[in-house]
Design a protein around this motif. Sequence first.
Motif, PDB file in Angstrom:
ATOM      1  N   LEU A  14       0.834  -1.190   0.000  1.00 17.99           N
ATOM      2  CA  LEU A  14       0.000   0.000   0.000  1.00 17.99           C
ATOM      3  C   LEU A  14       0.872   1.244   0.000  1.00 17.99           C
ATOM      4  O   LEU A  14       1.912   1.282   0.650  1.00 17.99           O
ATOM      5  CB  LEU A  14      -0.909   0.021   1.230  1.00 17.99           C
ATOM      6  N   PHE A  15       0.441   2.242  -0.743  1.00 16.30           N
ATOM      7  CA  PHE A  15       1.112   3.532  -0.764  1.00 16.30           C
ATOM      8  C   PHE A  15       0.100   4.583  -0.341  1.00 16.30           C
ATOM      9  O   PHE A  15      -0.911   4.773  -1.008  1.00 16.30           O
ATOM     10  CB  PHE A  15       1.638   3.855  -2.166  1.00 16.30           C
ATOM     11  N   PHE A  16       0.346   5.227   0.762  1.00 17.18           N
ATOM     12  CA  PHE A  16      -0.544   6.265   1.244  1.00 17.18           C
ATOM     13  C   PHE A  16      -0.061   7.604   0.711  1.00 17.18           C
ATOM     14  O   PHE A  16       1.063   8.021   0.983  1.00 17.18           O
ATOM     15  CB  PHE A  16      -0.610   6.248   2.770  1.00 17.18           C
ATOM     16  N   LEU A  17      -0.904   8.242  -0.082  1.00 17.56           N
ATOM     17  CA  LEU A  17      -0.562   9.508  -0.703  1.00 17.56           C
ATOM     18  C   LEU A  17      -1.224  10.651   0.056  1.00 17.56           C
ATOM     19  O   LEU A  17      -2.259  10.470   0.683  1.00 17.56           O
ATOM     20  CB  LEU A  17      -1.043   9.525  -2.159  1.00 17.56           C
ATOM     21  N   PRO A  18      -0.630  11.835  -0.017  1.00 13.11           N
ATOM     22  CA  PRO A  18      -1.309  12.996   0.562  1.00 13.11           C
ATOM     23  C   PRO A  18      -2.683  13.157  -0.083  1.00 13.11           C
ATOM     24  O   PRO A  18      -2.931  12.683  -1.195  1.00 13.11           O
ATOM     25  CB  PRO A  18      -0.398  14.168   0.193  1.00 13.11           C
ATOM     26  N   SER A  19      -3.583  13.844   0.607  1.00  7.00           N
ATOM     27  CA  SER A  19      -4.970  13.941   0.125  1.00  7.00           C
ATOM     28  C   SER A  19      -5.069  14.531  -1.279  1.00  7.00           C
ATOM     29  O   SER A  19      -5.914  14.134  -2.055  1.00  7.00           O
ATOM     30  CB  SER A  19      -5.809  14.755   1.103  1.00  7.00           C
ATOM     31  N   TYR A  20      -4.233  15.486  -1.629  1.00  6.30           N
ATOM     32  CA  TYR A  20      -4.253  16.025  -2.983  1.00  6.30           C
ATOM     33  C   TYR A  20      -2.831  16.018  -3.492  1.00  6.30           C
ATOM     34  O   TYR A  20      -2.014  16.846  -3.108  1.00  6.30           O
ATOM     35  CB  TYR A  20      -4.822  17.448  -3.015  1.00  6.30           C
ATOM     36  N   GLU A  23       0.622  15.119  -8.723  1.00  9.33           N
ATOM     37  CA  GLU A  23       1.912  14.785  -9.326  1.00  9.33           C
ATOM     38  C   GLU A  23       2.350  13.362  -8.982  1.00  9.33           C
ATOM     39  O   GLU A  23       3.237  12.813  -9.625  1.00  9.33           O
ATOM     40  CB  GLU A  23       2.980  15.789  -8.906  1.00  9.33           C
ATOM     41  N   LEU A  24       1.717  12.740  -7.984  1.00  7.79           N
ATOM     42  CA  LEU A  24       2.050  11.366  -7.599  1.00  7.79           C
ATOM     43  C   LEU A  24       1.034  10.351  -8.103  1.00  7.79           C
ATOM     44  O   LEU A  24       1.213   9.151  -7.929  1.00  7.79           O
ATOM     45  CB  LEU A  24       2.123  11.259  -6.068  1.00  7.79           C
ATOM     46  N   ASN A  25      -0.010  10.819  -8.751  1.00 12.68           N
ATOM     47  CA  ASN A  25      -1.117   9.959  -9.152  1.00 12.68           C
ATOM     48  C   ASN A  25      -1.086   9.693 -10.657  1.00 12.68           C
ATOM     49  O   ASN A  25      -1.340  10.598 -11.452  1.00 12.68           O
ATOM     50  CB  ASN A  25      -2.438  10.628  -8.755  1.00 12.68           C
ATOM     51  N   PRO A  26      -0.786   8.456 -11.086  1.00  7.79           N
ATOM     52  CA  PRO A  26      -0.737   8.145 -12.513  1.00  7.79           C
ATOM     53  C   PRO A  26      -2.044   8.461 -13.249  1.00  7.79           C
ATOM     54  O   PRO A  26      -2.026   8.817 -14.425  1.00  7.79           O
ATOM     55  CB  PRO A  26      -0.444   6.644 -12.557  1.00  7.79           C
ATOM     56  N   ASP A  27      -3.181   8.364 -12.554  1.00 11.63           N
ATOM     57  CA  ASP A  27      -4.469   8.696 -13.187  1.00 11.63           C
ATOM     58  C   ASP A  27      -4.500  10.131 -13.679  1.00 11.63           C
ATOM     59  O   ASP A  27      -5.091  10.435 -14.712  1.00 11.63           O
ATOM     60  CB  ASP A  27      -5.629   8.501 -12.205  1.00 11.63           C
TER      61      ASP A  27
END
Length: 82
Positions: A14-20, A23-27
């Motif tokens: 699992l990778f927990f990303l900041p809420s927004y 730049e880290l989201n491939p989508d």
Amino acid sequence: VAAWCAAHKEEIELFFLPSYSQELNPDEFLNRQLKTNLRLKGPKSHDETLEHAKEITSTFKSEKTPIRACFTNESTLYAQAA
């Protein structure tokens, strides 16, 4: 899906990303490609825009290159399959 996850829990990371964190989201990279392609086709009616969006996403699915490109950015390398 839950049964598969339970059977493969040692393989899931699992990778927990900041809420927004676009730049880290491939989508977000794929969304940008879609919007750019739609903009290049010029202003159209709502129905024409939807039809173009369907064509573009169908191309993305069949060619796979635009989707793979979303995982080559330095900020999204974490999401590549091992």
